[in-house]
Design a protein around this motif. Structure first.
Motif, short mmCIF file in Angstrom:
data_model
loop_
_atom_site.label_atom_id
_atom_site.label_comp_id
_atom_site.label_asym_id
_atom_site.label_seq_id
_atom_site.Cartn_x
_atom_site.Cartn_y
_atom_site.Cartn_z
N HIS A 1 47.84 -3.76 -48.95
CA HIS A 1 47.54 -2.91 -47.78
C HIS A 1 48.51 -3.13 -46.63
O HIS A 1 48.31 -2.60 -45.54
CB HIS A 1 46.10 -3.15 -47.31
N LYS A 2 49.54 -3.98 -46.85
CA LYS A 2 50.58 -4.23 -45.84
C LYS A 2 50.00 -4.79 -44.54
O LYS A 2 50.36 -4.35 -43.44
CB LYS A 2 51.38 -2.96 -45.57
N ILE A 3 49.06 -5.69 -44.68
CA ILE A 3 48.47 -6.32 -43.51
C ILE A 3 48.38 -7.83 -43.74
O ILE A 3 48.57 -8.31 -44.87
CB ILE A 3 47.06 -5.77 -43.19
N PHE A 4 48.05 -8.56 -42.68
CA PHE A 4 48.05 -10.02 -42.77
C PHE A 4 46.92 -10.59 -41.92
O PHE A 4 46.61 -10.10 -40.83
CB PHE A 4 49.40 -10.55 -42.25
N ILE A 5 46.27 -11.62 -42.47
CA ILE A 5 45.31 -12.43 -41.72
C ILE A 5 45.79 -13.87 -41.89
O ILE A 5 46.05 -14.29 -43.02
CB ILE A 5 43.90 -12.31 -42.34
N PRO A 6 45.94 -14.65 -40.80
CA PRO A 6 46.41 -16.02 -40.99
C PRO A 6 45.52 -16.80 -41.97
O PRO A 6 44.29 -16.73 -41.87
CB PRO A 6 46.33 -16.62 -39.58
N HIS A 7 46.16 -17.52 -42.89
CA HIS A 7 45.42 -18.26 -43.91
C HIS A 7 46.22 -19.48 -44.31
O HIS A 7 47.40 -19.61 -43.95
CB HIS A 7 45.17 -17.37 -45.13
N GLY A 8 45.59 -20.34 -45.06
CA GLY A 8 46.22 -21.58 -45.48
C GLY A 8 47.09 -21.43 -46.71
O GLY A 8 47.37 -20.31 -47.16
N MET A 9 47.48 -22.57 -47.27
CA MET A 9 48.55 -22.56 -48.26
C MET A 9 48.12 -23.02 -49.64
O MET A 9 48.94 -23.49 -50.41
CB MET A 9 49.68 -23.44 -47.74
N CYS A 10 46.86 -22.91 -49.97
CA CYS A 10 46.47 -23.26 -51.34
C CYS A 10 45.73 -22.09 -51.96
O CYS A 10 44.74 -21.59 -51.42
CB CYS A 10 45.60 -24.52 -51.35
N LYS A 11 46.22 -21.67 -53.11
CA LYS A 11 45.77 -20.41 -53.70
C LYS A 11 44.28 -20.33 -53.98
O LYS A 11 43.67 -19.29 -53.90
CB LYS A 11 46.49 -20.19 -55.03
N TYR A 12 43.68 -21.48 -54.37
CA TYR A 12 42.32 -21.37 -54.91
C TYR A 12 41.25 -21.80 -53.91
O TYR A 12 40.07 -21.87 -54.25
CB TYR A 12 42.22 -22.14 -56.23
N VAL A 13 41.68 -22.04 -52.67
CA VAL A 13 40.70 -22.31 -51.61
C VAL A 13 39.80 -21.09 -51.47
O VAL A 13 40.23 -19.95 -51.63
CB VAL A 13 41.46 -22.60 -50.28
N GLY A 14 38.51 -21.33 -51.18
CA GLY A 14 37.57 -20.22 -51.02
C GLY A 14 37.51 -19.76 -49.57
O GLY A 14 37.61 -20.54 -48.64
N VAL A 15 37.33 -18.45 -49.44
CA VAL A 15 37.23 -17.85 -48.11
C VAL A 15 36.03 -18.44 -47.34
O VAL A 15 36.10 -18.70 -46.13
CB VAL A 15 37.11 -16.31 -48.29
N GLY A 16 34.92 -18.69 -48.05
CA GLY A 16 33.67 -19.12 -47.39
C GLY A 16 33.86 -20.34 -46.52
O GLY A 16 33.47 -20.35 -45.34
N GLY A 17 34.49 -21.39 -47.05
CA GLY A 17 34.69 -22.61 -46.26
C GLY A 17 35.93 -22.51 -45.39
O GLY A 17 35.95 -23.00 -44.25
N HIS A 18 36.97 -21.85 -45.91
CA HIS A 18 38.28 -21.82 -45.22
C HIS A 18 38.18 -21.25 -43.81
O HIS A 18 38.77 -21.78 -42.88
CB HIS A 18 39.22 -20.96 -46.06
N PHE A 19 37.42 -20.16 -43.67
CA PHE A 19 37.34 -19.52 -42.36
C PHE A 19 36.26 -20.16 -41.48
O PHE A 19 35.92 -19.62 -40.44
CB PHE A 19 37.17 -18.00 -42.51
N GLN A 20 35.72 -21.28 -41.94
CA GLN A 20 34.85 -22.10 -41.07
C GLN A 20 35.53 -23.41 -40.70
O GLN A 20 35.22 -24.01 -39.68
CB GLN A 20 33.55 -22.46 -41.78
N SER A 21 36.44 -23.88 -41.58
CA SER A 21 37.00 -25.22 -41.36
C SER A 21 38.34 -25.18 -40.64
O SER A 21 38.67 -26.09 -39.90
CB SER A 21 37.17 -25.96 -42.68
N SER A 22 39.16 -24.11 -40.83
CA SER A 22 40.54 -24.22 -40.36
C SER A 22 41.35 -22.91 -40.41
O SER A 22 41.82 -22.45 -39.39
CB SER A 22 41.26 -25.29 -41.19
N ALA A 23 41.51 -22.36 -41.63
CA ALA A 23 42.39 -21.18 -41.81
C ALA A 23 43.71 -21.40 -41.10
O ALA A 23 44.17 -20.58 -40.29
CB ALA A 23 41.70 -19.91 -41.35
N ASN A 24 44.31 -22.52 -41.42
CA ASN A 24 45.53 -22.98 -40.75
C ASN A 24 46.68 -22.91 -41.75
O ASN A 24 46.58 -23.47 -42.84
CB ASN A 24 45.29 -24.43 -40.32
N GLY A 25 47.75 -22.22 -41.38
CA GLY A 25 48.87 -22.12 -42.32
C GLY A 25 50.10 -21.61 -41.61
O GLY A 25 50.28 -21.82 -40.40
N PHE A 26 50.97 -20.92 -42.36
CA PHE A 26 52.25 -20.47 -41.80
C PHE A 26 52.08 -19.58 -40.57
O PHE A 26 52.97 -19.49 -39.74
CB PHE A 26 53.03 -19.68 -42.85
#
Ligand code: FAD
Length: 544
Positions: A154-179
């Motif tokens: 969809h040519k869009i971006f949401i900041p996210h971390g750098m490990c492919k198999y991390v789950g959205v459920g915890g990631h967007f509560q703990s950090s969502a820290n990346g490039f």
């Protein structure tokens, strides 16, 4: 003969009749887990053991420590919000604690249950992504690589971390820290609303401006899993077209101690220089040690999946120094020759590299930020420890020397793998500027380092943990915060320290919430929304 044939036919007829008889629904007692009304797996189930251990935490530290911490009374697999509500009502009535797992990438087993009557809700079946006009509604069971692929489409971006198999459920509560952190902040800063099933069995939509804004902020960044079950997040995404100057910069050097030290110095210089100029254009991280293959960094290929699965990485046991940068040009536009000379040329003077070990790739933002590592393949047969340090002030040259020496020492330990991520960012970053948007309280962090150590021999887990901790304790003065505290995050709670995220221990809680009144306010909120402390696992906020 005829009698035998007749008897056989009679038996067959009976079996046929039984087989075709209408199945009466099996009835269960009120608090029997089988009667929960949602697919349930019990410890007696054949697949229970492999399912409870299907989490990154199962590989952390010694098995004898971590396995008992991954022992739910039952694992349930809801397919809808209604299913989740059924489970919560059951848990309330039958006095079960509840933990929630999405991608199972928490380090300390916080998505599971330890020694209590406790149901684990596994969100893996709730993995829908809907994207319309730059707004993405993402269910919590989605893994990052699927999210990234949809964003690219969809040519869009949401900041996210750098490990492919991390789950959205915890990631967007703990950090969502990346490039994206330097130019755009955390992925949590883009959550406009989220749907949460709470301990009272009701579902609410929490928004930035709604009446429940305190709970919205607490879910995003305080302590994952404390507040209820996140069904989905809604994000307002960033559009690729608004960042036409985006470039991915990649260098992979054969390791030497002096090269590593110089690379760290240059990365530090870039972060400080960006801060001094008040810019958010370039974020460069070091990722060094036993290095994932280049293919690991590419988005998955439709139908084929991750290219990494077709290669055996552990055969390459050389140590590398990876330098990965993202230029977005958010403040300065194009990466001109002047910027390249100032920031990138010093890396190129370290060694002669050519493609595929070195490239500068102009790419849409969603693609340039997609490089994602699979630690899952790097050292998957090893046990792991993680230590993580970060500070609000820049580290001294002396400490970078010490870190380099220590890394070099560890490269010589037999049967072990190392990987370190060093990502310093200054107070000009959007990460810092977004302070207060939600519950993340480590916005003032400048250098941040995740230090992974992987080893074959389970019985050496305690020995390695001790030696890693002794090193960091000895050097505490270099990495403690300006107020004298040492801090931890729910992105990287250390596994070298037992119970490192147990907020029921005030001495541990201080590491996550140095501000005591902030922690108390969260406990007051927890007591209001979950008075019996139903959502209680490793690291959740305790009631008062
Ligand atoms: C190899 C590796 C690399 C990583 N790289 C990065 C990175 O680059 N950037 C970064 O920011 N982080 C990174 N992380 C950390 C990761 O983002 C966090 O551990 C994250 O919380 C994991 O989310 P999960 O859903 O996969 O994990 P889980 O173990 O399933 O959950 C982690 C926590 O979130 C809670 N939780 C999960 N889903 C829900 C839900 N639906 N509702 C309520 N609570 C829920 C759980 O109860 C638990 O407390 C990495 C982790 C690993 C193992």
């Amino acid at each position: 003969m005829i009698v035998a044939l007749g008897a056989s036919l009679a038996v067959l007829a009976v079996l046929f009749a039984v087989y075709n008889a209408p199945h009466l629904p099996q009835t269960y007692g009120v608090c029997e887990l089988q009667g929960i009304g949602v697919k349930v797996m019990l410890p007696s189930d054949k697949k229970y053991n492999s399912t409870r251990l299907d989490t990154f935490a199962a590989q952390m530290g010694a098995k004898e420590y971590i396995y008992p911490r991954l022992s739910p009374s039952a694992i349930v697999f809801p397919r809808s919000e209604e299913d989740v509500i059924k489970v919560i009502k059951f848990a309330a009535e039958c006095e079960y604690y509840v933990s929630v797992k999405s991608g199972g990438h928490g380090y300390t087993g916080s998505a599971s249950c330890f020694g209590t009557k406790c149901i684990q809700i596994d969100m893996e079946k709730m993995d829908d992504i809907e994207i319309n006009d730059g707004v993405a509604k993402v269910e919590s069971g989605v893994r990052l690589h699927n999210l990234i692929n949809s964003l690219i489409f969809h040519k869009i971006f949401i900041p996210h971390g750098m490990c492919k198999y991390v789950g959205v459920g915890g990631h967007f509560q703990s950090s969502a820290n990346g490039f994206g952190a330097h130019s755009f902040g955390s992925g949590m800063d883009y959550v406009t609303s989220l749907r949460l099933v709470m301990a009272n069995g009701t579902a609410v939509t929490l928004t930035r401006t709604g009446p429940d804004v305190a709970l919205y902020k607490a879910v995003l960044g305080s302590s994952p899993g404390s507040w209820g079950v996140v069904i989905h997040y809604t994000f307002e995404a960033i559009r690729d077209e608004d960042f036409p100057h985006t470039k991915l910069i990649y260098r992979k050097f054969p390791y030497s101690k002096s090269l590593l030290r110089k690379a760290l110095g240059q990365i530090d210089f870039i972060a400080k220089d960006q801060e001094q100029r008040g810019l958010r254009d370039l974020f460069v991280i070091a990722d060094y040690g036993h290095f994932p293959h280049l293919f690991d960094f590419l988005p998955d290929i439709p139908l084929l999946g991750p290219l990494s699965k077709y290669f055996d990485f552990e055969k390459d046991l050389n140590v590398y120094v990876g330098v990965i940068g993202l230029w977005t040009g958010i403040d300065s536009g194009e990466m001109t020759q002047n910027w390249t000379d100032l920031y990138i040329k010093p890396f190129d003077e370290l060694a002669d590299l050519s493609f595929p070990d070195a490239f500068d790739l102009p790419a849409p933002l969603s693609i340039a930020t997609s490089p994602a590592m699979t630690f899952d393949t790097l050292g998957e047969t090893y046990r792991r420890h993680l230590a993580s340090i970060h500070t609000d002030h820049w580290w001294s040259d002396e400490f970078l020397d010490i870190l380099t020496e220590e890394f070099d020492r560890k490269t010589k330990i037999p049967d072990t793998l190392l990987t370190v991520q060093y990502f310093p960012r200054g107070h000009s970053s959007q990460w810092y500027r977004n302070s207060g948007m939600n519950g993340i309280n480590w916005r003032d962090t400048r250098p941040f380092m995740d230090d992974w150590f992987m080893f074959k021999n389970d019985s050496l887990a305690a020995h390695y943990a001790l030696s890693i901790d002794e090193f960091y304790a000895k050097n505490r003065k270099h990495w403690q915060y300006s107020d004298g505290t040492t801090r931890r995050t729910f992105m990287s709670p250390p596994t070298t320290i037992p119970d490192s995220s147990n907020l029921r221990d005030p001495r541990t809680a201080q590491h996550f919430f140095a501000n005591a009144s902030e922690f108390r306010a969260l406990r007051v909120l927890k007591t209001a929304v979950d008075p019996k402390g139903m959502f209680a696992s490793v690291g959740t906020i305790p009631c008062l």
